[in-house]
Design an enzyme around this catalytic site. Structure first.
Site, PDB file in Angstrom:
ATOM      1  N   ASP A  43       8.775   4.741  -4.492  1.00 23.47           N
ATOM      2  CA  ASP A  43       8.153   4.279  -3.249  1.00 23.47           C
ATOM      3  C   ASP A  43       9.127   3.483  -2.391  1.00 23.47           C
ATOM      4  O   ASP A  43      10.133   2.951  -2.882  1.00 23.47           O
ATOM      5  CB  ASP A  43       6.935   3.399  -3.569  1.00 23.47           C
ATOM      6  N   LYS A  65       6.026   5.535   1.188  1.00 21.41           N
ATOM      7  CA  LYS A  65       4.650   5.323   1.617  1.00 21.41           C
ATOM      8  C   LYS A  65       4.542   3.887   2.095  1.00 21.41           C
ATOM      9  O   LYS A  65       4.619   2.946   1.320  1.00 21.41           O
ATOM     10  CB  LYS A  65       3.654   5.573   0.484  1.00 21.41           C
ATOM     11  N   MET A 181      -2.304  -5.621   2.935  1.00 18.37           N
ATOM     12  CA  MET A 181      -2.274  -4.694   4.078  1.00 18.37           C
ATOM     13  C   MET A 181      -3.256  -5.108   5.169  1.00 18.37           C
ATOM     14  O   MET A 181      -3.949  -4.274   5.747  1.00 18.37           O
ATOM     15  CB  MET A 181      -2.563  -3.266   3.596  1.00 18.37           C
TER      16      MET A 181
END
Length: 264
Positions: A43, A65, A181
């Protein structure tokens, strides 16, 4: 005489948590898995310091990602993992944090097991834990918080956003709220949280937890969105809400963001 049909040996996949970024926070089991891998699917948030443990000759494939950026489609990643394992490769899917904490590890494990591929999971230190540790505060405290609630500010699909007033009501019962997030939706989540939590509730925003470029800012829930904008904080970042922040040793609640210094 019996003819034996030759087939590729069965491969396997390990979903490995690389932790928040600092390679010294890798578990011993994670290092062993990385060293054993013939193929690593990595990642975006996994740093080069972690990849130094890869064996010579291992194939490293970056499958980025990251929210708000061009990303490798999840379906492609799952197909690639399965294809490599079915060819007999020892595959490590290397993820920031923990594979089973907002890491899509559950989806990947289901896809692989449905094809008869053996999967094991190696936990990593999740960013929410690393963020509060960097501030010198716990996630739980007998006097301030008897539990933790980890949520994502980036729900999948339109209309799938969380009901922040309900989450705030639960947090008001004595839980530390850790939001992953959440920077891009901070104004809407802040408005929802304020329906059940006082504006003076302590908050902290930690960007790049555990890395040399770590920065953080502290304030109150009523000023959360302005705090992020004022100090130019962005992803990847964790937002922490709760009274455990009253115990911060290194900065007052209205302190300027500080750069995290690593020992030479």
């Amino acid at each position: 005489m019996t003819n034996l049909k030759r087939t590729n040996p069965a491969g396997r996949v390990s979903l490995v948590g690389a932790g928040p970024g600092d390679p010294e926070l890798l578990t011993i089991k994670a290092v062993r898995a990385i060293r054993a891998a013939t193929v690593l699917l990595v990642d975006d948030l996994v740093g080069d310091g972690v990849l130094r443990y890869a064996r010579r000759g291992a194939r490293i494939v970056h499958v980025g990602k990251r929210g708000g950026c061009a990303s490798t489609p999840q379906a492609f990643i799952e197909k690639l993992m399965a294809a490599e394992a079915l060819q007999g490769e020892r595959v490590v899917r290397l993820k920031g944090g923990d594979p089973f904490v907002f890491g899509r590890g559950g989806e990947e494990a289901e896809h692989l097991r449905a094809q008869g591929i053996e999967v094991d999971v190696v936990n990593g230190i999740t960013a929410g834990l690393a963020a509060t540790a960097a501030l010198g505060v716990p996630l739980t405290h007998r006097e301030h918080a008897h539990g933790v609630m980890m949520v994502t500010g980036h729900a999948r699909g339109e209309g799938a956003s969380l009901h922040w007033p309900t989450i705030a009501a639960a947090a008001a019962q004595g839980l530390t709220l850790v939001i992953y997030m959440g920077v891009s939706t901070v104004r809407s989540l802040q408005a929802g949280l304020l329906e059940a939590l006082p504006a003076g509730t302590p908050v902290a925003v930690v960007q790049h937890a555990s890395l040399p470029q770590q920065r953080h800012a502290c304030g109150t829930l009523g000023s959360l969105a302005d705090l992020i904008e004022q100090h130019g904080l962005g992803s990847p970042a964790v937002i922490v809400v709760g009274d455990v922040l009253r115990g911060m040793r290194h900065a007052a609640l209205d302190a300027q963001p500080m750069k995290h210094e690593r020992a030479a």
